[in-house]
Scaffold this active site. Structure first.
Site, PDB file in Angstrom:
ATOM      1  CG  HIS A  20     -12.187  17.531 -19.019  1.00  0.00           C
ATOM      2  ND1 HIS A  20     -11.651  18.085 -17.894  1.00  0.00           N
ATOM      3  CD2 HIS A  20     -13.501  17.337 -18.739  1.00  0.00           C
ATOM      4  CE1 HIS A  20     -12.583  18.218 -16.969  1.00  0.00           C
ATOM      5  NE2 HIS A  20     -13.721  17.748 -17.460  1.00  0.00           N
ATOM      6  CG  ASP A 123      -8.526  17.623 -16.803  1.00  0.00           C
ATOM      7  OD1 ASP A 123      -8.862  17.788 -17.981  1.00  0.00           O
ATOM      8  OD2 ASP A 123      -9.328  17.616 -15.843  1.00  0.00           O
ATOM      9  CB  ALA A 348     -24.550  15.994 -33.467  1.00  0.00           C
ATOM     10  CD  GLN A 350     -23.040  20.595 -28.780  1.00  0.00           C
ATOM     11  OE1 GLN A 350     -23.590  19.517 -28.598  1.00  0.00           O
ATOM     12  NE2 GLN A 350     -22.631  21.352 -27.787  1.00  0.00           N
ATOM     13  CG  HIS A 365     -25.421  17.920 -20.718  1.00  0.00           C
ATOM     14  ND1 HIS A 365     -25.048  18.564 -21.887  1.00  0.00           N
ATOM     15  CD2 HIS A 365     -24.261  17.477 -20.163  1.00  0.00           C
ATOM     16  CE1 HIS A 365     -23.732  18.490 -22.028  1.00  0.00           C
ATOM     17  NE2 HIS A 365     -23.232  17.840 -20.997  1.00  0.00           N
ATOM     18  CD1 TRP A 368     -17.046  26.002 -19.803  1.00  0.00           C
ATOM     19  CD2 TRP A 368     -18.610  26.753 -18.383  1.00  0.00           C
ATOM     20  NE1 TRP A 368     -16.938  27.379 -19.745  1.00  0.00           N
ATOM     21  CE2 TRP A 368     -17.888  27.861 -18.882  1.00  0.00           C
ATOM     22  CE3 TRP A 368     -19.654  26.986 -17.486  1.00  0.00           C
ATOM     23  CZ2 TRP A 368     -18.167  29.169 -18.498  1.00  0.00           C
ATOM     24  CZ3 TRP A 368     -19.934  28.303 -17.104  1.00  0.00           C
ATOM     25  CH2 TRP A 368     -19.201  29.370 -17.611  1.00  0.00           C
ATOM     26  CG  ASN A 369     -16.578  21.977 -23.204  1.00  0.00           C
ATOM     27  OD1 ASN A 369     -15.649  22.735 -23.400  1.00  0.00           O
ATOM     28  ND2 ASN A 369     -16.487  20.925 -22.398  1.00  0.00           N
ATOM     29  CB  SER A 370     -23.197  22.052 -24.144  1.00  0.00           C
ATOM     30  OG  SER A 370     -22.720  20.816 -24.648  1.00  0.00           O
ATOM     31  CD  GLU A 373     -19.152  23.477 -27.812  1.00  0.00           C
ATOM     32  OE1 GLU A 373     -20.143  22.754 -28.065  1.00  0.00           O
ATOM     33  OE2 GLU A 373     -18.037  23.001 -27.515  1.00  0.00           O
TER      34      GLU A 373
HETATM   35  N1  UDP Z   1     -20.202  17.183 -28.633  1.00  0.00           N
HETATM   36  C1  UDP Z   1     -20.317  17.122 -30.000  1.00  0.00           C
HETATM   37  N2  UDP Z   1     -21.251  16.273 -30.527  1.00  0.00           N
HETATM   38  C2  UDP Z   1     -22.049  15.487 -29.770  1.00  0.00           C
HETATM   39  C3  UDP Z   1     -21.911  15.568 -28.361  1.00  0.00           C
HETATM   40  C4  UDP Z   1     -20.994  16.426 -27.827  1.00  0.00           C
HETATM   41  O1  UDP Z   1     -19.607  17.816 -30.728  1.00  0.00           O
HETATM   42  O2  UDP Z   1     -22.863  14.745 -30.322  1.00  0.00           O
HETATM   43  C5  UDP Z   1     -19.171  18.072 -28.050  1.00  0.00           C
HETATM   44  C6  UDP Z   1     -19.723  19.404 -27.629  1.00  0.00           C
HETATM   45  O3  UDP Z   1     -19.671  20.313 -28.691  1.00  0.00           O
HETATM   46  C7  UDP Z   1     -18.817  19.780 -26.468  1.00  0.00           C
HETATM   47  C8  UDP Z   1     -18.405  18.445 -25.879  1.00  0.00           C
HETATM   48  O4  UDP Z   1     -18.663  17.471 -26.873  1.00  0.00           O
HETATM   49  O5  UDP Z   1     -17.683  20.449 -26.955  1.00  0.00           O
HETATM   50  C9  UDP Z   1     -19.201  18.075 -24.647  1.00  0.00           C
HETATM   51  O6  UDP Z   1     -18.777  18.819 -23.553  1.00  0.00           O
HETATM   52  P1  UDP Z   1     -19.774  19.331 -22.442  1.00  0.00           P
HETATM   53  O7  UDP Z   1     -18.959  20.065 -21.425  1.00  0.00           O
HETATM   54  O8  UDP Z   1     -20.881  20.095 -23.048  1.00  0.00           O
HETATM   55  O9  UDP Z   1     -20.431  18.026 -21.843  1.00  0.00           O
HETATM   56  P2  UDP Z   1     -19.869  16.603 -21.335  1.00  0.00           P
HETATM   57  O10 UDP Z   1     -19.838  15.716 -22.509  1.00  0.00           O
HETATM   58  O11 UDP Z   1     -18.510  16.843 -20.731  1.00  0.00           O
HETATM   59  O12 UDP Z   1     -20.898  16.203 -20.332  1.00  0.00           O
END
Ligand code: UDP
Length: 481
Positions: A20, A123, A348, A350, A365, A368-370, A373
């Protein structure tokens, strides 16, 4: 638009979790790029997670600052220093965390009165934000951290309860009322729906529902072309005012900004890019499960074996520190994988990795962000949902967008002990092989490539997200005047 007396001031208030906070910081950058002043509200221990990005943004001319409010960990019985959902390791801690979130209301209201911004983007986990902002005549926008597809699924699950009168937890049912045929099972639903129990979470969700209904609208990190039928459904049928302004990750225009999102990288970004530079286009699989998913050692071992058996090159992110004895790795694994597989222990960069041309697949997993992306980078995915909206996101990737292969995760697993080794080496090997070199791999890549083009066009001048953001800013200006 840029002159100070006309400048809009927007407050961004994310819940303390990477999924978030990261997109809200991107949103702040985006709004600032459109002439607004942005203030991010967070707690002392969360501020360092975003301050580097904000410093870099500010140097590039953005008008973004941070204001702090105290998080009452010890008052609610959380360990000192537990201010982020990544440090929450049990259901009991989750409840305490939500209590501490409730205690933010008063200090937050105090800040809001001091600054009196033109709009509050808060949020969903702060249901009191609509009322607090309303008292001061400030429009509150809700940020769910997801696209509208999972919101439509959840809405219809709640309205029609199709999971009742189903024989077993694994029997599929159709979620009624949606533009596509979406099938789910009861084991993919949260406890409160599956068991129909009334508890602290259901009370919170009822408050959230009311606060969304009475808010000014919903701000979505997505773009219209990704989920057109659902955007319309959400606006017209469910009746919420929405603005799609994503993918917000695209506001990070240079590698330094892309590499510094969220936590500090556990690998030197350049070293990581050099490793990828040495690989052929679309030949590397990126494996990462976000910031919250937990794995048992047994499950990690299955992943390692599955990756090795697939014979694909990979970058695998494991949220563990390097230890002398690593029971989650097969003996000699890293030696055998030298040059072929890279393990990143910790965090990482990402977006930087996904956008590299050597990356041809993503095991995710389905956060939504992943998901977004991955779409934005044009990379098809192996889907391995764990909890929250991740199961509905999986359906979106595999059944609606058709850019995903299911690994076969069956039901919710929130904590490491839920996740003994439910997905076997063979399932992982099969899904990865299908994704990277299977019969459908080319088709999926083409679909992912088309989505990537749409995503990029959406945020360009005249694109759908660009126009939605401008329309929102225009509306906020007219409210003020
Ligand atoms: N992320 C990252 N590196 C990592 C793990 C996560 O940059 O090693 C970032 C990823 O790019 C995304 C966010 O963390 O922007 C994770 O959000 P997501 O909604 O995918 O999953 P959540 O962590 O909320 O389960």
């Amino acid at each position: 638009m840029g002159s100070k007396h006309q400048q809009l001031h927007i407050y961004f208030f994310p819940v303390m979790a990477y999924g978030h906070m990261i997109p809200m910081v991107d949103m702040a950058t985006l709004f600032s790029g459109h002439g607004a002043k942005a203030t991010i509200i967070t707690t002392p221990l969360n501020a360092p997670l975003i301050s580097k990005t904000i410093d870099m943004d500010t140097k590039l001319g953005s008008d973004i600052s941070i204001r702090l409010i105290k998080f009452s960990s010890s008052e609610v019985g959380l360990p000192e220093g537990c201010e982020n959902l990544t440090s929450v390791t049990s259901p009991e801690m989750v409840l305490k965390f939500y209590k501490a979130i409730d205690l933010l209301q008063e200090p937050f209201e105090h800040l809001l009165r001091e600054d009196h911004p033109d709009c509050l983007v808060a949020d969903l986990f702060f249901p009191w934000a609509t009322e607090v902002a309303g008292k001061l005549g400030i429009p509150r926008l809700v940020f769910h951290g997801t696209g509208v597809f999972p919101l439509c699924v959840y809405h219809n699950l709640m309205c029609h309860k199709p999971f009742e009168n189903i024989e077993s937890d694994s029997e599929p049912f159709i979620v009624p009322g949606l533009p596509d045929t979406i099938k789910m099972t009861r084991q993919e639903l949260p406890d409160h729906l599956r068991e129909g129990t009334q508890n602290h979470i259901t009370t919170l969700l009822e408050k959230v529902k009311k606060s969304v209904e009475t808010s000014y609208g919903v701000l979505v990190n997505s773009f219209h072309e990704l989920e057109p039928a659902y955007s319309e459904y959400y606006r017209e049928i469910i009746g919420r005012k929405t603005w799609h302004i994503g993918p917000v990750s695209l506001c990070n225009r240079n590698n330094e900004l892309k590499g510094k999102r969220g936590n500090k990288s556990s690998i030197d970004e350049q070293e990581c890019l050099n490793w990828l530079d040495s690989k052929k286009p679309k030949s590397v699989l990126y494996v990462c499960f976000g910031s919250l998913a937990n794995f048992s050692a047994a499950q990690l071992l299955e992943i390692a074996r599955g990756l090795e058996a697939s014979e694909q090159q990979f970058i695998w992110v494991v949220r563990k520190e390097k230890q002398e004895e690593e029971e989650w790795l097969p003996e000699g694994f890293e030696k055998r994988m030298e040059g072929k597989g890279l393990i990143i222990r910790g965090w990482a960069p990402q977006v930087l990795i996904l956008e590299h041309e050597a990356v041809g697949g993503f095991v995710t997993h389905c956060g939504w962000n992943s998901l977004l992306e991955g779409v934005t980078a044009g990379v098809p995915m192996v889907t391995w949902p764990h909890f929250a909206d991740q199961f509905s996101n999986e359906k979106f990737e595999t059944d609606v967008l058709r850019v995903g292969v299911r690994v076969g995760a069956q039901g919710w697993s929130r904590w490491a002990e839920d996740n003994k080794a439910s997905v076997k080496k063979e399932d992982i090997e099969k899904a990865v092989t299908q994704l990277m070199v299977g019969e459908e791999a080319g088709l999926m890549r083409n679909r992912a490539g088309a989505l990537q083009d749409m995503a990029r066009r959406a945020v360009e001048d005249g694109g759908s997200s660009y126009s939605d953001l401008n329309a929102l800013l225009e509306e906020l200006r007219s409210i003020r005047s």
